[in-house]
Every structure is written in structure tokens, then in C-alpha cells.
Design an enzyme around this catalytic site. Structure first.
Site, PDB file in Angstrom:
ATOM      1  N   ARG A   1      -7.465  -5.303   3.630  1.00 31.84           N
ATOM      2  CA  ARG A   1      -9.254  -6.142   2.754  1.00 31.84           C
ATOM      3  C   ARG A   1      -9.016  -7.400   3.599  1.00 31.84           C
ATOM      4  NH1 ARG A   1      -6.797  -4.790  -3.111  1.00 31.84           N
ATOM      5  NH2 ARG A   1      -6.558  -2.381  -2.880  1.00 31.84           N
TER       6      ARG A   1
ATOM      7  N   GLU B   1      -4.167  15.301  -9.256  1.00 30.88           N
ATOM      8  CA  GLU B   1      -4.900  15.266  -8.321  1.00 30.88           C
ATOM      9  C   GLU B   1      -5.254  15.979  -6.721  1.00 30.88           C
ATOM     10  OE1 GLU B   1      -7.456  12.947  -8.234  1.00 30.88           O
ATOM     11  OE2 GLU B   1      -7.093  11.357  -9.258  1.00 30.88           O
TER      12      GLU B   1
ATOM     13  N   LYS C   1      -1.291   8.275   0.176  1.00 29.47           N
ATOM     14  CA  LYS C   1      -1.281   7.208   0.981  1.00 29.47           C
ATOM     15  C   LYS C   1      -1.088   5.941  -0.073  1.00 29.47           C
ATOM     16  CE  LYS C   1      -5.001   3.554   2.462  1.00 29.47           C
ATOM     17  NZ  LYS C   1      -6.466   3.473   2.349  1.00 29.47           N
TER      18      LYS C   1
ATOM     19  N   SER D   1      -1.948  -0.532   6.196  1.00 30.15           N
ATOM     20  CA  SER D   1      -1.712  -1.847   7.113  1.00 30.15           C
ATOM     21  C   SER D   1      -0.714  -2.676   6.180  1.00 30.15           C
ATOM     22  CB  SER D   1      -3.103  -2.996   6.872  1.00 30.15           C
ATOM     23  OG  SER D   1      -3.038  -2.623   5.388  1.00 30.15           O
TER      24      SER D   1
ATOM     25  N   TYR E   1      -1.883   2.360  12.541  1.00 28.75           N
ATOM     26  CA  TYR E   1      -2.641   1.049  13.173  1.00 28.75           C
ATOM     27  C   TYR E   1      -0.957   1.296  14.487  1.00 28.75           C
ATOM     28  CZ  TYR E   1      -4.671   0.158   9.183  1.00 28.75           C
ATOM     29  OH  TYR E   1      -5.688   0.035   8.556  1.00 28.75           O
TER      30      TYR E   1
ATOM     31  N   LYS F   1      -7.763  -2.562  -8.643  1.00 28.56           N
ATOM     32  CA  LYS F   1      -8.503  -0.731  -8.309  1.00 28.56           C
ATOM     33  C   LYS F   1      -7.925   0.132  -9.357  1.00 28.56           C
ATOM     34  CE  LYS F   1     -10.341  -2.181  -4.206  1.00 28.56           C
ATOM     35  NZ  LYS F   1     -10.815  -1.480  -2.888  1.00 28.56           N
TER      36      LYS F   1
ATOM     37  N   LYS G   1      -4.553   8.909  -3.623  1.00 26.51           N
ATOM     38  CA  LYS G   1      -3.961   7.744  -2.963  1.00 26.51           C
ATOM     39  C   LYS G   1      -3.612   5.908  -4.324  1.00 26.51           C
ATOM     40  CE  LYS G   1      -7.206   4.387  -1.038  1.00 26.51           C
ATOM     41  NZ  LYS G   1      -8.555   3.317  -0.335  1.00 26.51           N
TER      42      LYS G   1
HETATM   43  C1  PBG Z   1     -11.324   1.689   0.688  1.00 23.30           C
HETATM   44  C2  PBG Z   1      -9.490   1.609   1.589  1.00 23.30           C
HETATM   45  C3  PBG Z   1      -8.539   1.252   1.023  1.00 23.30           C
HETATM   46  C4  PBG Z   1      -7.578   1.860   2.449  1.00 23.30           C
HETATM   47  C5  PBG Z   1      -8.537   2.460   2.988  1.00 23.30           C
HETATM   48  N1  PBG Z   1     -10.064   2.700   2.156  1.00 23.30           N
HETATM   49  C6  PBG Z   1      -8.223  -0.801   0.954  1.00 23.30           C
HETATM   50  C7  PBG Z   1      -8.587  -0.230  -0.776  1.00 23.30           C
HETATM   51  O1  PBG Z   1      -8.027   0.803  -1.300  1.00 23.30           O
HETATM   52  O2  PBG Z   1      -8.487  -1.642  -0.917  1.00 23.30           O
HETATM   53  C8  PBG Z   1      -6.364   1.111   3.189  1.00 23.30           C
HETATM   54  C9  PBG Z   1      -5.528   1.549   4.524  1.00 23.30           C
HETATM   55  C10 PBG Z   1      -5.275   0.378   4.512  1.00 23.30           C
HETATM   56  O3  PBG Z   1      -4.285  -0.787   3.478  1.00 23.30           O
HETATM   57  O4  PBG Z   1      -4.523   0.498   6.001  1.00 23.30           O
HETATM   58  N2  PBG Z   1     -11.418   2.743   0.742  1.00 23.30           N
END
Ligand code: PBG
Length: 329
Positions: free
Chosen positions: A206, A239, A254, A280, A319, A223, A196
Site C-alpha cells: 500500500r 471461497e 494470499k 510485500s 518480489y 478491508k 485472500k
Molecule cells: C489490492 C491488492 C493488495 C495486494 C495485491 N492487490 C493489497 C490490499 O488488498 O490492500 C497486496 C500485495 C502485497 O502486499 O504484496 N487489490
């Protein structure tokens, strides 16, 4: 005679193209993310995610029945937690009667055969918007993993089939697996967000959950100390292998489109199913361009999802899941 081979022969008609097609999308490919909120009859559109909604539990009940009727058999649950329930330790995540725990039960009641996956991460519960406990400007690793193991037990007790840790702490898959086994949840699976990236494509998500890192002194602004550097490829393999060694049943890359090289490489090197999260921001980009009339929504959507599957995705969290199955059925 030149040319002896004519590749265009297999492209001459819809029928031959269908026979020769290497990649076919089906409802079985998809995992549907759902955003759950408190309240009654709530169906709030997320401003940066047109036609995607936060749903209260009564609407979750309705929605999963619709998804099931379309052949969609798996949901990935996320909750939007009221500010007053947030703290640095994510305490509310362990509430046996919390929103996530009730959401799992709601889906199982509405649709007993629907596969229920839950997001295991602290950020929706964190007053600082981080996926871990913050102390002295740092996100603590081992304390967070121990907490995620407790959270996982709580989700398993509520009836979740597969836990999806999305936090990127080191060692959390092992912590979760050991906790599950100790509590005899031997058949509860783990889909780990293993590669990720620290991506700006998560912005609309978010917004949906109000979970962005807050701007406070002594709280990391992003992050990047736990999610991966987008520049890295070999690290993604490391990872992913680590999560498999710790007991992950499914691994994940991701975001999706911008990381398809990573998807292919991981698909070629592991023997567990590979999931890809079309996030998203990817959804928002296409919606925005389509609203302006700059891209043809359905054709581009199909092309993008086909590309994700062609790259090696066995499972796609998207989505667009509902929109796409309506087109391909
Ligand atoms: C957080 C999490 C995130 C997403 C899924 N779980 C966002 C982040 O790491 O800040 C993002 C999913 C998306 O953007 O569709 N644990």
C-alpha cells in the site's frame, strides 16, 4: 540390529540430498509483480521494500527483457495512479489509454511471449483506497463486480493474457467470465485471488501504490468486510470452490507463509493450479532482518520459497523472483 532404517543415509552428501530432494524451485514457478508509474526513466525504490522499484514504462521495457533472459516468463502488473485521477468509482481504470493499458502493450512489445497478468481491482484508482465503490459507509458488492467486468474487458483489449481480480467481491469471477465471453475473449484467463485474507502483511504494497484506505468519516477503515478473517480455514475452501465454479482458471492463497496450512488444504481439494502470493510484508521482514545481519538473506529466501512450493504452490508470485532465479540457475 537397531536401527534397521537409517534416514541419515539419504542426507550424507550434497549429491544424495539432491537426488532425494522432493521439492525443486525453477524459474517456471514464478510470477513477477511489477509496479508501474507515469514518467520517464523513473526507477524509485519503495522505502518499505528495499531493492524493489516503481518503474516508468521505458524501464518496464528494459526490466521485462532482463526477466525473460533469466527464464522468468510471467509478470503481474500493478499501477500507481496519480491522486488527481482517483475517484470513488475508479473511472480512470477504464481509460483505454490509461497506465495499465499502456503497460500491457509495453510488455507485449518488449517481449511478445511474456505472459501478462493484470491486477483487476479498484483500490489504486479509488479516492478512498477501497477495492469497491463506497456508499453510506459500505463497500458495494454487485456494482463493484459489474465495474470489474468492464475493467477486465479493457485489460483484455489492451492484450492481457490473464486477469487477476484481487478484490474479494462475491460473484466477480462469474461477472468477469461472462463479460469476457460476450466480447469473444474466450482465451483470456482468470487467476482469482480466491482465499485472500484481511492481512496486515500488505502494508508495504500500500506504500508502493499509495492505496491504503483513507481515514474519513463514512469510509470503512479496513478491508475486513470483503477480505477474509485470518482465523478461518473452512471458509477458504468455500471461497476457492466458488471461484472455480464461476470459471476461475487458477486460484490463489494470499499471503503465503502464514497461510501454508490453507495452501495444502486447497491443493488437496481442487484440480486447478494453485497460486500463492508471497506478499510485500513477507519480503520486507526478510529484507529488514538481513539488513540488520540477523538472518542470512539468500538461505532464508530459498527456505521460504521452497516451503511455499512444498506446501502445494504450483505458481508463486514473489518480489524475490529475480533474486532467486539468479541463485538457482
Ligand atoms: C489490492 C491488492 C493488495 C495486494 C495485491 N492487490 C493489497 C490490499 O488488498 O490492500 C497486496 C500485495 C502485497 O502486499 O504484496 N487489490
Amino acid at each position: 540390529m537397531f536401527p534397521l532404517k537409517r534416514n541419515r543415509r539419504l542426507r550424507q552428501s550434497g549429491a544424495i540430498r539432491a537426488l532425494a530432494s522432493e521439492t525443486v524451485l525453477t524459474p517456471n514457478d514464478f510470477l513477477v509483480p511489477l509496479f508501474v508509474v507515469e514518467g520517464k526513466d523513473v526507477r524509485e525504490e519503495i522505502p518499505s521494500m528495499p531493492n524493489y522499484y516503481r518503474l516508468s514504462l521505458d524501464n518496464v521495457d528494459r526490466e521485462v527483457k532482463v526477466l525473460w533472459s533469466l527464464g522468468l516468463k510471467a509478470v503481474l502488473l500493478f499501477v500507481k495512479v496519480p491522486d488527481k485521477l482517483k475517484d470513488n468509482k475508479g473511472t480512470e481504470a477504464l481509460n483505454p489509454d490509461g497506465l495499465m493499458q499502456r503497460a500491457v502493450k509495453t510488455v507485449k512489445n518488449a517481449c511478445p511471449d511474456m505472459l501478462v497478468m493484470t491486477d483487476v481491482a479498484m483500490d489504486p484508482y479509488s479516492s478512498y483506497g477501497h477495492d469497491g465503490i463506497v456508499e453510506n459507509g459500505q463497500v458495494l458488492n454487485d456494482e463493484t463486480s459489474a465495474f470489474l467486468a468492464e475493467m477486465s474487458i479493457s485489460h483484455a483489449q489492451a492484450g492481457a493474457d490473464i486477469l487477476a481480480p484481487s478484490d474479494m467481491m462475491d460473484g466477480r469471477v462469474l461477472a468477469i467470465r461472462e463479460a469476457l465471453d460476450k466480447e469473444h475473449f474466450i482465451n483470456t484467463g482468470i487467476m482469482s485471488y480466491s482465499a485472500k485474507y484481511a492481512s496486515a502483511f500488505y502494508g508495504p504494497f500500500r506504500d508502493a501504490l499509495d492505496s491504503a484506505p483513507v481515514d474519513l468519516a463514512n469510509v470503512p477503515k479496513d478491508k475486513k468486510t470483503y477480505q477474509m478473517d485470518p482465523a478461518n480455514r473452512i471458509e477458504a475452501l468455500r471461497e476457492t470452490q466458488m471461484d472455480i465454479d464461476e470459471g476461475a482458471d487458477i486460484v490463489m492463497v494470499k499471503p503465503g507463509l502464514a497461510y501454508l496450512d490453507i495452501v495444502r488444504e486447497i491443493k488437496n481439494s481442487v484440480d486447478v493450479p494453485v497460486a500463492v502470493y508471497q506478499v510485500s510484508g513477507e519480503y520486507a521482514m526478510l529484507k529488514a532482518a538481513a539488513q540488520k545481519g540477523w538472518l542470512d538473506h539468500d538461505t532464508v529466501m530459498l527456505e521460504q520459497l521452497t516451503s511455499i512450493k512444498r506446501a502445494g504452490a504450483d505458481i508463486i508470485a514473489s518480489y524475490f523472483a529475480k533474486d532467486v532465479v539468479k541463485l538457482i540457475l
